[in-house]
Design an enzyme around this catalytic site. Sequence first.
Site, PDB file in Angstrom:
ATOM      1  N   ARG A   6      16.283   3.809  22.248  1.00  0.00           N
ATOM      2  CA  ARG A   6      16.836   2.508  22.632  1.00  0.00           C
ATOM      3  C   ARG A   6      18.345   2.552  22.844  1.00  0.00           C
ATOM      4  NH1 ARG A   6      12.418   1.977  19.437  1.00  0.00           N
ATOM      5  NH2 ARG A   6      13.609   2.106  17.518  1.00  0.00           N
ATOM      6  N   GLU A  59      14.745   6.060   8.088  1.00  0.00           N
ATOM      7  CA  GLU A  59      14.052   5.183   7.139  1.00  0.00           C
ATOM      8  C   GLU A  59      12.605   5.628   6.940  1.00  0.00           C
ATOM      9  OE1 GLU A  59      13.889   1.000   8.182  1.00  0.00           O
ATOM     10  OE2 GLU A  59      13.265   0.435   6.169  1.00  0.00           O
TER      11      GLU A  59
HETATM   12  C1  PRP Z   1      15.161   4.035  15.103  1.00  0.00           C
HETATM   13  C2  PRP Z   1      16.441   3.408  15.612  1.00  0.00           C
HETATM   14  C3  PRP Z   1      17.480   4.384  15.155  1.00  0.00           C
HETATM   15  C4  PRP Z   1      16.931   4.884  13.844  1.00  0.00           C
HETATM   16  C5  PRP Z   1      17.677   4.251  12.686  1.00  0.00           C
HETATM   17  O1  PRP Z   1      14.782   5.044  15.976  1.00  0.00           O
HETATM   18  O2  PRP Z   1      16.422   3.238  17.014  1.00  0.00           O
HETATM   19  O3  PRP Z   1      17.649   5.454  16.066  1.00  0.00           O
HETATM   20  O4  PRP Z   1      15.548   4.541  13.819  1.00  0.00           O
HETATM   21  O5  PRP Z   1      17.218   4.671  11.443  1.00  0.00           O
HETATM   22  P1  PRP Z   1      18.169   5.328  10.327  1.00  0.00           P
HETATM   23  O6  PRP Z   1      19.454   4.571  10.299  1.00  0.00           O
HETATM   24  O7  PRP Z   1      17.387   5.187   9.048  1.00  0.00           O
HETATM   25  O8  PRP Z   1      18.381   6.757  10.678  1.00  0.00           O
HETATM   26  P2  PRP Z   1      13.407   5.868  15.863  1.00  0.00           P
HETATM   27  O9  PRP Z   1      13.648   7.063  14.991  1.00  0.00           O
HETATM   28  O10 PRP Z   1      12.322   4.927  15.455  1.00  0.00           O
HETATM   29  O11 PRP Z   1      13.183   6.498  17.288  1.00  0.00           O
HETATM   30  P3  PRP Z   1      12.845   5.910  18.742  1.00  0.00           P
HETATM   31  O12 PRP Z   1      14.090   5.170  19.183  1.00  0.00           O
HETATM   32  O13 PRP Z   1      12.627   7.148  19.559  1.00  0.00           O
HETATM   33  O14 PRP Z   1      11.658   5.024  18.636  1.00  0.00           O
HETATM   34  N1  ADE Z   2      14.716   2.362  12.438  1.00  0.00           N
HETATM   35  C1  ADE Z   2      14.783   2.535  11.111  1.00  0.00           C
HETATM   36  N2  ADE Z   2      14.347   1.446  10.472  1.00  0.00           N
HETATM   37  C2  ADE Z   2      13.994   0.557  11.432  1.00  0.00           C
HETATM   38  C3  ADE Z   2      13.482  -0.766  11.401  1.00  0.00           C
HETATM   39  N3  ADE Z   2      13.246  -1.378  10.240  1.00  0.00           N
HETATM   40  N4  ADE Z   2      13.232  -1.381  12.570  1.00  0.00           N
HETATM   41  C4  ADE Z   2      13.474  -0.749  13.748  1.00  0.00           C
HETATM   42  N5  ADE Z   2      13.949   0.496  13.838  1.00  0.00           N
HETATM   43  C5  ADE Z   2      14.213   1.131  12.686  1.00  0.00           C
END
Ligand code: PRP
Ligand code: ADE
Length: 178
Positions: free
Chosen positions: A63, A100
Amino acid sequence: MSELSTELRAAIRTIPDYPKPGILFRDITTLLGQPRAFRRAVDGLVHPYAGLQVSKVAGIEARGFILGGAMAHQLSAGFVPIRKKGKLPHETVRVAYSLEYGLDEMEMHKDAVAEGESVILVDDLIATGGTAEGAVKLLRQMGANIVAACFVIDLPDLGGRKKLENLGVQVRTLISYE
Ligand code: PRP
Ligand code: ADE
């Protein structure tokens, strides 16, 4: 709460137990689909840097690509994709990170930023900060000067903002879910 954060909050959807039980997933696809909310989010992210010499915006897959592309256009900056491992075709630097709800590795092309270039890092959300910390390591490894890291959403209880600030990175977020 500011009028901007009220509007953005109303445009974001929350999905319980995705991708794992106990996670409240903050889904920005609904925001991206609303022309006014999308524009206001991008404007809100770009606003502090208008008129500054920003060479590149680095966006974290997936994103962060959408927001970062729009920001780079507004700032007349280049765009650097930070991708999940195995997706970039040229020579890369790689880092492992935790988030997370899991563990992964991300990469950046070695020639994507030059020593001393001013870069803004962007993603949709900061939770534990593990993902953003990994991106900061990659950018700094290649000598980037990280002006700031910005996110639409902060989950402050998970400590990501503090983690980045402790690395000396200025953090800006538009809304937070306590
Ligand atoms: C989500 C979000 C961040 C990350 C944040 O991405 O877009 O990149 O999690 O989490 P953090 O602060 O605990 O590291 P995700 O890993 O779900 O990947 P995606 O965008 O490819 O769906
Ligand atoms: N990436 C890590 N935690 C998330 C949450 N709660 N919602 C969307 N993206 C995330």
